[in-house]
Design a protein around this motif. Structure first.
Motif, mmCIF file in Angstrom:
data_model
loop_
_atom_site.group_PDB
_atom_site.id
_atom_site.type_symbol
_atom_site.label_atom_id
_atom_site.label_comp_id
_atom_site.label_asym_id
_atom_site.label_seq_id
_atom_site.Cartn_x
_atom_site.Cartn_y
_atom_site.Cartn_z
ATOM 1 N N ASP A 206 -23.880 -15.417 -10.033
ATOM 2 C CA ASP A 206 -24.621 -16.612 -10.430
ATOM 3 C C ASP A 206 -24.084 -17.092 -11.780
ATOM 4 O O ASP A 206 -24.189 -16.384 -12.783
ATOM 5 N N SER A 208 -25.034 -20.229 -12.980
ATOM 6 C CA SER A 208 -25.852 -21.392 -13.321
ATOM 7 C C SER A 208 -26.181 -21.379 -14.814
ATOM 8 O O SER A 208 -26.015 -20.352 -15.497
ATOM 9 N N MET A 211 -27.910 -18.620 -16.923
ATOM 10 C CA MET A 211 -27.277 -17.301 -17.070
ATOM 11 C C MET A 211 -26.554 -17.123 -18.405
ATOM 12 O O MET A 211 -25.929 -16.094 -18.627
ATOM 13 N N THR A 274 -28.282 -23.835 -9.356
ATOM 14 C CA THR A 274 -27.975 -22.691 -8.506
ATOM 15 C C THR A 274 -27.846 -23.101 -7.042
ATOM 16 O O THR A 274 -28.766 -23.678 -6.482
ATOM 17 N N GLY A 276 -27.238 -20.850 -4.326
ATOM 18 C CA GLY A 276 -27.043 -19.475 -3.878
ATOM 19 C C GLY A 276 -26.699 -19.356 -2.414
ATOM 20 O O GLY A 276 -25.895 -18.505 -2.029
ATOM 21 N N ILE A 301 -24.889 -9.323 -4.946
ATOM 22 C CA ILE A 301 -25.402 -10.528 -5.603
ATOM 23 C C ILE A 301 -25.821 -10.179 -7.023
ATOM 24 O O ILE A 301 -26.581 -9.240 -7.238
ATOM 25 N N THR A 303 -27.640 -12.052 -10.167
ATOM 26 C CA THR A 303 -28.335 -13.308 -10.444
ATOM 27 C C THR A 303 -29.530 -13.094 -11.364
ATOM 28 O O THR A 303 -30.042 -11.978 -11.489
ATOM 29 N N ASP A 304 -29.975 -14.185 -11.967
ATOM 30 C CA ASP A 304 -31.200 -14.152 -12.767
ATOM 31 C C ASP A 304 -32.325 -14.897 -12.070
ATOM 32 O O ASP A 304 -33.401 -15.048 -12.638
#
Length: 565
Positions: A206, A208, A211, A274, A276, A301, A303-304
């Motif tokens: 991720d 985005s 992040m 995002t 995803g 994966i 991601t936050d």
């Protein structure tokens, strides 16, 4: 009882006394808070090195966890930490309705899927030690607190055909001496890293805008370098990034080409929204095009948050993940940061993808998940593991399963091989606890609140009920490459052992479960307090190679102080 506080706990004590939150061990970077309390803190790895006359090599950068751009300045880190703290309660969690006591006459069978996720424990730790706040009750999944720790359970003996060993024990419940506590534990077959099968790994990262904080993308880069250190010539790595659009940053590359892989990590930057679902599709395509028969094929994966652009339907995502899992590509989820994390969805998709879900809140947690437990993180040794317990009504009046609320199964699911359940990785351990009310013990009216039936009588007891058997434990599991389950059964008796006669691992697990109940404000915690948890846990620390159990004591102390505030 005497507890030595680390800098993290001392700073929390100061903050509570002064009314000012000091997050940290001499730094405001939440990615580093609490690291001094663990054995790894003595290492210089991952810390900024002295000034060099020439640029470090890729191997040096890999060894030191320094890849890509440096972390933000301390003032930026402080600002981002403060923002993360403010946004922390916006994380999305499924509501947890705590398992109640059930009467054995009405519910003789208890059925559930195992769970090896640990994300909830790391989130609780971040709340307590980094942000100085109690976690929301729904953020506390007791089974993940229990399964965060390594226990001294013996693995299968050499020559055993089963992929895991089963350990069962019964003793007095410490929070209610009139009740009994039954522990069901599994220990997966241990696999040394050099004996892992070849791996085809695709990192789905991720990138985005959210992040950019130090405990997100910068920590993620450092974390992935730890995993890269464990890979060798038989392994391959690809990188797919997603933000407003998804793209392949690095095609599948031999893990030995560290310079090329590190440079690809270093180019990652946080920006955009995002997407995803598009990234996940692309990651699966890359993994599928480099499938290794008999090896580990896995998408990871990192991601936050949420898949908030594109294919956002949970049902569509889950259907895709299930199909890919059936084709042999498993899924691991690594969560980072707070404020945007859809914890409920990440837990769900990791389960549907035959994988695991961990939350990386510090560099040391990355070490645990991606270095110390690398075989368990990557290699599945048994899948669709279900547990079913039948209680003897002559011995047990009522029972309740502690935790595993979102892993419960219908009775008929146990024998249904089409019903998905949890996996266990190499060397992983799984612990489950049942609190039992013995037959003849006084039962609270709300537990036995069902009226007698008009047209039926209570079922009669069989001859087996007149034996010393307390319960029968049944397990079903499938080997990774098989579609038909195998059945294992164990008969359990109760010797009447007091709690202080139980083994050290039993006592520590009970302390962790009690801690979880207190955080959840459970009505079943009896007369226990945080002091009770500390006393038991401190006496059962054991070897504690990496200091995680001592850190647990810090968390208990912090929770006690916050609860009294």
């Amino acid at each position: 009882m005497r507890i030595c506080f680390s800098a993290a706990t001392q700073s929390l004590a100061i903050s509570l006394f002064c009314g000012v939150l000091i997050t940290g061990c001499g730094t405001s970077d939440p990615a580093k808070v609490g690291e001094t309390s663990r054995a790894y803190s003595a290492s210089s790895e991952g810390q900024a090195g002295a000034i060099r006359l020439r640029a470090p090599s890729a191997e040096q950068r890999l060894r030191e966890g320094q890849i890509g751009p440096a972390l933000d300045t301390e003032s930026d880190a402080a600002r981002d930490s403060e923002a993360d703290d403010t946004e922390a309660d916006k994380d999305q969690h499924d509501q947890i309705v705590e398992n109640p006591f059930k009467m054995v006459w009405d519910h003789p069978l208890s059925t559930f899927s195992i769970d090896v996720d640990t994300a909830s424990y790391s989130k609780v730790r971040q709340h307590l030690l980094s942000y100085g706040r109690l976690p929301r009750p729904d953020a506390v999944r007791i089974e993940e607190l229990l399964n965060y720790f390594s226990y001294d359970y013996a693995p299968p003996a050499h020559g055993d055909t089963e992929p895991f060993a089963t350990h069962i024990a019964v003793a007095q419940a410490p929070w209610n001496p009139k009740h009994r506590l039954a522990r069901v534990a599994l220990k997966g077959r241990v696999m040394e890293n050099q004996h892992r099968p070849p791996s085809n790994l695709v990192f789905l990262i991720d990138t985005s805008g959210s992040m950019k904080q130090p405990n997100k993308l910068p920590l993620l880069k450092r974390s992935l370098s730890l995993l890269l250190q464990q890979l060798g010539s038989k392994d391959r790595v690809a990188i797919v990034a997603y933000a407003g659009a998804a793209g392949v940053i690095l095609e599948s590359t031999p893990a030995t080409q560290s310079t090329e892989i590190l440079n690809a990590f270093g180019k990652l930057a946080a920006r955009g929204s995002t997407n995803g679902s598009q990234g996940l599709k692309m990651a699966y395509q890359v993994a599928r095009s480099h499938m290794i028969d008999g090896g580990t094929n896995r998408v990871l994966i990192c991601t936050d948050g949420d898949f908030n652009v594109g294919q956002t339907s949970d049902d569509e995502l889950i259907s895709m993940i299930q199909d890919e899992s059936k084709s042999g590509i498993d899924l691991t989820v690594l969560g980072f940061g707070m404020g945007n994390l859809n914890d409920a969805m990440l837990e769900q998709i990791s389960g549907q993808g035959n994988g695991n879900y961990a939350f990386i809140d510090t560099y040391n947690e990355a070490r645990k998940v991606l270095q110390e437990q690398i075989a368990g993180t990557l290699v599945t040794i048994a899948k669709d593991i279900k547990i079913q317990v039948e209680f003897n009504p002559a011995k047990v009046a009522a029972y309740r399963l502690i935790g595993y609320e979102n892993r419960l199964l219908a009775t008929e699911d146990f024998n249904d091989d089409k019903k998905d359940a949890g996996e266990i990785g190499a060397g992983h351990s799984v612990t489950a606890l049942y609190e039992i009310i013995p037959t003849g013990t006084e039962i609270q009216p709300e537990i036995a609140s069902v009226d007698q039936l008009k047209y039926q009588k209570a079922p009669s007891q069989s001859d087996a009920a007149q034996t010393d058997e307390l319960l029968t434990l049944k397990l079903r599991y499938k080997l990774p490459e098989h579609s038909e389950s195998q059945l294992v059964q164990h008969v359990v008796t109760d010797s009447g052992a007091a709690f202080d006669q139980s083994d050290q691992e039993f006592q520590f697990a009970a302390a962790v479960a009690g801690f979880g109940m207190l955080l959840r404000e459970s009505p079943h915690s009896g007369d226990w307090s945080y002091d009770s948890v500390s006393e038991i846990a401190e006496s059962a620390l054991g070897v504690d190679k990496h200091g995680f159990r001592k850190e647990f004591l810090e968390m208990v102390t912090a929770a006690s102080m916050l609860a009294a505030k």
